[in-house]
Design an enzyme around this catalytic site. Structure first.
Site, PDB file in Angstrom:
ATOM      1  N   LYS A  80       0.819  -1.213   0.000  1.00 13.43           N
ATOM      2  CA  LYS A  80       0.000   0.000   0.000  1.00 13.43           C
ATOM      3  C   LYS A  80       0.859   1.271   0.000  1.00 13.43           C
ATOM      4  O   LYS A  80       0.354   2.343  -0.336  1.00 13.43           O
ATOM      5  CB  LYS A  80      -0.940   0.013   1.214  1.00 13.43           C
ATOM      6  CG  LYS A  80      -0.277   0.170   2.570  1.00 13.43           C
ATOM      7  CD  LYS A  80      -1.312   0.118   3.687  1.00 13.43           C
ATOM      8  CE  LYS A  80      -0.680   0.277   5.066  1.00 13.43           C
ATOM      9  NZ  LYS A  80      -0.089   1.600   5.261  1.00 13.43           N
ATOM     10  N   ASP A  81       2.126   1.165   0.374  1.00 18.26           N
ATOM     11  CA  ASP A  81       3.022   2.322   0.370  1.00 18.26           C
ATOM     12  C   ASP A  81       3.832   2.436  -0.910  1.00 18.26           C
ATOM     13  O   ASP A  81       4.663   3.340  -1.037  1.00 18.26           O
ATOM     14  CB  ASP A  81       3.991   2.239   1.558  1.00 18.26           C
ATOM     15  CG  ASP A  81       3.283   2.337   2.899  1.00 18.26           C
ATOM     16  OD1 ASP A  81       2.270   3.056   2.967  1.00 18.26           O
ATOM     17  OD2 ASP A  81       3.743   1.696   3.861  1.00 18.26           O
ATOM     18  N   ARG A 128      -7.095   9.172   3.465  1.00 20.01           N
ATOM     19  CA  ARG A 128      -8.247   8.294   3.226  1.00 20.01           C
ATOM     20  C   ARG A 128      -8.974   7.990   4.524  1.00 20.01           C
ATOM     21  O   ARG A 128     -10.212   8.101   4.618  1.00 20.01           O
ATOM     22  CB  ARG A 128      -7.787   6.978   2.573  1.00 20.01           C
ATOM     23  CG  ARG A 128      -8.907   5.920   2.544  1.00 20.01           C
ATOM     24  CD  ARG A 128      -8.409   4.558   2.107  1.00 20.01           C
ATOM     25  NE  ARG A 128      -7.377   4.005   2.959  1.00 20.01           N
ATOM     26  CZ  ARG A 128      -7.613   3.353   4.099  1.00 20.01           C
ATOM     27  NH1 ARG A 128      -8.851   3.211   4.554  1.00 20.01           N
ATOM     28  NH2 ARG A 128      -6.626   2.846   4.797  1.00 20.01           N
ATOM     29  N   ARG A 129      -8.230   7.581   5.546  1.00 21.93           N
ATOM     30  CA  ARG A 129      -8.875   7.245   6.825  1.00 21.93           C
ATOM     31  C   ARG A 129      -9.499   8.476   7.471  1.00 21.93           C
ATOM     32  O   ARG A 129     -10.548   8.371   8.116  1.00 21.93           O
ATOM     33  CB  ARG A 129      -7.847   6.611   7.773  1.00 21.93           C
ATOM     34  CG  ARG A 129      -7.431   5.208   7.374  1.00 21.93           C
ATOM     35  CD  ARG A 129      -6.296   4.701   8.229  1.00 21.93           C
ATOM     36  NE  ARG A 129      -5.937   3.324   7.898  1.00 21.93           N
ATOM     37  CZ  ARG A 129      -4.738   2.806   8.082  1.00 21.93           C
ATOM     38  NH1 ARG A 129      -3.757   3.552   8.594  1.00 21.93           N
ATOM     39  NH2 ARG A 129      -4.504   1.550   7.766  1.00 21.93           N
ATOM     40  N   ARG A 146       1.924  10.298  13.080  1.00 21.43           N
ATOM     41  CA  ARG A 146       2.863   9.373  12.450  1.00 21.43           C
ATOM     42  C   ARG A 146       3.400   8.463  13.547  1.00 21.43           C
ATOM     43  O   ARG A 146       3.118   8.636  14.715  1.00 21.43           O
ATOM     44  CB  ARG A 146       4.022  10.151  11.806  1.00 21.43           C
ATOM     45  CG  ARG A 146       3.629  11.073  10.668  1.00 21.43           C
ATOM     46  CD  ARG A 146       3.410  10.323   9.369  1.00 21.43           C
ATOM     47  NE  ARG A 146       4.552   9.491   9.022  1.00 21.43           N
ATOM     48  CZ  ARG A 146       5.654   9.921   8.404  1.00 21.43           C
ATOM     49  NH1 ARG A 146       5.746  11.204   8.073  1.00 21.43           N
ATOM     50  NH2 ARG A 146       6.637   9.104   8.111  1.00 21.43           N
ATOM     51  N   ARG A 152       1.656   4.347  18.409  1.00 17.88           N
ATOM     52  CA  ARG A 152       0.274   4.798  18.211  1.00 17.88           C
ATOM     53  C   ARG A 152      -0.643   4.179  19.257  1.00 17.88           C
ATOM     54  O   ARG A 152      -1.517   4.853  19.805  1.00 17.88           O
ATOM     55  CB  ARG A 152      -0.205   4.436  16.798  1.00 17.88           C
ATOM     56  CG  ARG A 152       0.584   5.138  15.708  1.00 17.88           C
ATOM     57  CD  ARG A 152      -0.015   4.878  14.346  1.00 17.88           C
ATOM     58  NE  ARG A 152       0.911   5.282  13.282  1.00 17.88           N
ATOM     59  CZ  ARG A 152       0.546   5.560  12.048  1.00 17.88           C
ATOM     60  NH1 ARG A 152      -0.726   5.479  11.702  1.00 17.88           N
ATOM     61  NH2 ARG A 152       1.429   5.911  11.148  1.00 17.88           N
ATOM     62  N   CYS A 242      -0.283   7.687  -3.500  1.00 23.14           N
ATOM     63  CA  CYS A 242      -0.488   6.504  -2.674  1.00 23.14           C
ATOM     64  C   CYS A 242      -1.292   6.808  -1.415  1.00 23.14           C
ATOM     65  O   CYS A 242      -1.896   5.916  -0.827  1.00 23.14           O
ATOM     66  CB  CYS A 242       0.864   5.910  -2.269  1.00 23.14           C
ATOM     67  SG  CYS A 242       1.928   5.481  -3.646  1.00 23.14           S
TER      68      CYS A 242
END
Length: 332
Positions: A80-81, A128-129, A146, A152, A242
């Site tokens: 995805k990256d 997106r999120r 980040r 996180r 991306c």
């Protein structure tokens, strides 16, 4: 005795864990030892927001430079990256079987995202999120964050944030232990994720020794490659970065490819979506471990059809106005 193969990887705990999984599989396929070569990417040192970094390959460029310079023999990326434009001289030799493609909302008490009170602090660095979270619950307070998975989660555990949104695949590859935290797994029908999420890409030089290429290709899972080809083709045709607010998910079942894609306004106020099913070919189910590898996209079969399905889905999104919502990224 053959020298050990060198696998280039980012230094994060997740990158090292998933690279070790691939290293073990390649060692078994090749009969050669595989050693990890940690490499620092731009995304590891540049702490700017992902929305500012866009789709410039900040998590891949440093690794690819090391591969081109023969500092390693192959790489493992979180797909995805990875930018959709493939550099000259490099090939995706394998896409191993996909892990869970869903997103997860992690909280202290199990409150669903839609039930979080107004002002609840939700952490994510993904545009997106952010758009999806605001669409599901406009009252939450998004914090652009980040950091690795553990850091996180710690921000939720310590009360700095009320929730974070993460990839289920990352949690699974790190062992799946959330401690005292609770997880809400978000369904892909209503919450499709980033193109290629849950998938890995094994990349090498096009001129690598044939026996190494064959060992890498043995890890390829055709069903995964079909699905991610359709997803990433949409991103490419939309000319989006991306980390643009584009969500896609493709699922292959008994030869039928179901493709969902949604383009969001950055604030979640508007979306344009498509949900269609394409028959790839009679009886095709994408058997795992078929090992088509780097040549799979050239066979004119199910992968080529998946690419065409992605192109058609993107065209329909553009006809409905998707270009007005998506930040363009010519370097994807």
């Amino acid at each position: 005795m053959n020298a050990a193969l060198r696998l280039g990887t980012r230094r994060s705990a997740l990158a090292m864990a998933q690279s070790q999984m691939v290293a073990d599989a390649v060692a078994e396929a090749s009969g050669r030892a595989v050693e990890l070569v940690p490499i620092v990417s731009e995304g590891d040192v540049n702490r700017a927001s992902l929305s500012q970094l866009g789709g410039r390959g900040v998590f891949a460029n440093g690794l690819r430079e090391a591969l081109a310079a023969d500092r390693c023999d192959f790489l493992v990326h979180s797909l995805k990256d990875l930018p959709t434009l493939q550099p000259d001289g490099l090939v995706i030799a394998a896409t191993p079987p996909r892990e869970d493609a869903r997103d997860v909302v992690v909280t202290r008490d199990g409150t669903a995202l839609s039930a979080l009170p107004a002002g609840a602090k939700v952490g994510t660095g993904s545009p997106r999120r952010i758009a999806q979270a605001l669409r599901h619950n406009p009252g939450v307070d998004i914090h652009d964050i980040r950091g690795n998975v553990d850091s996180r989660l710690a921000r939720v555990r310590d009360g700095e944030l009320d929730a974070v949104i993460l990839a289920a695949a990352g949690i699974a590859r790190l062992g799946g232990d959330l401690g005292r935290l609770s997880a809400e797994y978000l369904g892909l029908a209503e919450w499709p994720t980033a193109p290629g999420q849950g998938s890995l890409a094994v990349e090498t030089r096009a001129d690598i020794a044939p026996e190494i290429l064959a060992a890498l290709a043995a890890l390829d899972d055709t069903a995964t490659r079909v699905e991610i080809t359709a997803e990433r083709t949409i991103l490419s045709v939309l000319d989006a970065g991306c980390h643009a607010p584009v969500a896609t998910h493709a699922s292959l079942t008994d030869g039928d490819l179901r493709l969902r894609a949604i383009v969001y306004a950055l604030d979640g106020s508007h979306r344009i979506g498509i949900d269609r099913t394409v028959r790839l070919e009679p009886g095709y189910g994408g058997e795992p471990g078929s090992g088509n590898g780097a040549n799979a996209a050239d066979d004119g079969g199910p992968i080529a059809r998946a690419s065409r399905a992605g192109q058609e889905a993107a065209r329909r999104l553009l006809e409905r106005g998707a270009a007005d919502l998506v930040p363009r990224e010519s370097t994807t």
